[in-house]
Design a protein around this motif. Structure first.
Motif, PDB file in Angstrom:
ATOM      1  N   THR A 122      -4.546  -0.011  -1.438  1.00 55.94           N
ATOM      2  CA  THR A 122      -4.496   1.158  -0.556  1.00 55.94           C
ATOM      3  C   THR A 122      -5.172   2.355  -1.220  1.00 55.94           C
ATOM      4  O   THR A 122      -5.346   2.396  -2.442  1.00 55.94           O
ATOM      5  CB  THR A 122      -3.047   1.543  -0.176  1.00 55.94           C
ATOM      6  N   GLY A 136      -4.457   1.256  -6.479  1.00 58.31           N
ATOM      7  CA  GLY A 136      -4.398   0.037  -7.272  1.00 58.31           C
ATOM      8  C   GLY A 136      -3.660  -1.106  -6.599  1.00 58.31           C
ATOM      9  O   GLY A 136      -3.482  -2.162  -7.193  1.00 58.31           O
ATOM     10  N   ASP A 137      -3.206  -0.909  -5.369  1.00 59.35           N
ATOM     11  CA  ASP A 137      -2.460  -1.950  -4.655  1.00 59.35           C
ATOM     12  C   ASP A 137      -3.123  -2.311  -3.325  1.00 59.35           C
ATOM     13  O   ASP A 137      -2.480  -2.804  -2.407  1.00 59.35           O
ATOM     14  CB  ASP A 137      -1.022  -1.492  -4.410  1.00 59.35           C
ATOM     15  N   SER A 143      -5.276   1.226   4.047  1.00 61.55           N
ATOM     16  CA  SER A 143      -5.802   0.069   3.312  1.00 61.55           C
ATOM     17  C   SER A 143      -7.239   0.390   2.899  1.00 61.55           C
ATOM     18  O   SER A 143      -7.902   1.249   3.506  1.00 61.55           O
ATOM     19  CB  SER A 143      -5.785  -1.175   4.195  1.00 61.55           C
ATOM     20  N   ALA A 160      -6.456   1.362 -10.355  1.00 61.77           N
ATOM     21  CA  ALA A 160      -5.563   2.446  -9.950  1.00 61.77           C
ATOM     22  C   ALA A 160      -6.103   3.775 -10.475  1.00 61.77           C
ATOM     23  O   ALA A 160      -6.559   3.866 -11.610  1.00 61.77           O
ATOM     24  CB  ALA A 160      -4.160   2.198 -10.489  1.00 61.77           C
ATOM     25  N   ASP A 169      -7.808   5.543  -5.221  1.00 57.48           N
ATOM     26  CA  ASP A 169      -7.339   4.159  -5.175  1.00 57.48           C
ATOM     27  C   ASP A 169      -5.960   4.088  -5.842  1.00 57.48           C
ATOM     28  O   ASP A 169      -5.783   4.558  -6.965  1.00 57.48           O
ATOM     29  CB  ASP A 169      -8.332   3.281  -5.930  1.00 57.48           C
TER      30      ASP A 169
END
Length: 175
Positions: free
Chosen positions: A27, A24-25, A41, A3, A22
């Protein structure tokens, strides 16, 4: 990847890099080229190209970076030179609004401009020297012409005076 990482991916067959943050998930928040800041994404962001993490020695904390990135979602003020995807990602990470790609391009452009000006100046100087030489040549021709005319005029005046004196000596009246 983690992240708040600043990600970059090649675009335009490697001619330039695209940047994002980023989340961190899976996306990434990024300025879609020429449009708006959006969340995509990682796959949509990378378009199958290899991702690279851009290091920042002066990075702000992760939370600050993520808040900055999320806070600008939907923004539509893209400008290639003043507000592009790299400006956005660097600002999210550091609070500084910069783009090394733009700085390099402007530096390269300035170098080309300076080279062009130098070449143009050399051409102008070369052209100016030719013009100066031509001007001096014309001036010399004119000077020679004037001196010949002056000599011819003087010679004519002397001849006229001589003729008048001869007429006087012969007793011819002057007109």
């Amino acid at each position: 990847m983690a992240a708040a990482d600043h990600l970059e991916v090649p675009r335009g067959h490697g001619l330039f890099m695209h940047h994002g943050i980023d989340l961190g998930d899976g996306t990434v928040v990024h300025y879609l080229e020429g449009k708006q800041i959006l969340r995509s994404s990682v796959e949509e962001f990378s378009l199958g190209e290899p991702l690279k993490i851009v290091p920042h020695a002066d990075a702000d904390p992760v939370g600050v970076t993520l808040r900055r990135a999320m806070g600008r979602l939907g923004e539509e003020r893209y400008n290639l030179l003043l507000n592009n995807c790299e400006h956005f990602a660097v600002w999210c990470k550091t609070g500084c609004h910069r783009s090394s790609q733009v700085e390099k391009a402007l530096g390269y452009g300035q170098m080309l401009l300076e080279q062009g000006l130098n070449i143009n100046q050399e051409l102008n100087i070369s052209h100016g020297l030719k013009e100066l030489k031509n001007g001096l040549k014309k001036l010399e021709q004119k000077r020679q012409q004037l001196s010949e005319q002056t000599f011819a005029d003087k010679l004519q005046a002397v001849e006229t005076l001589k003729s008048q004196l001869q007429d006087l000596l012969r007793g011819k009246p002057q007109a």
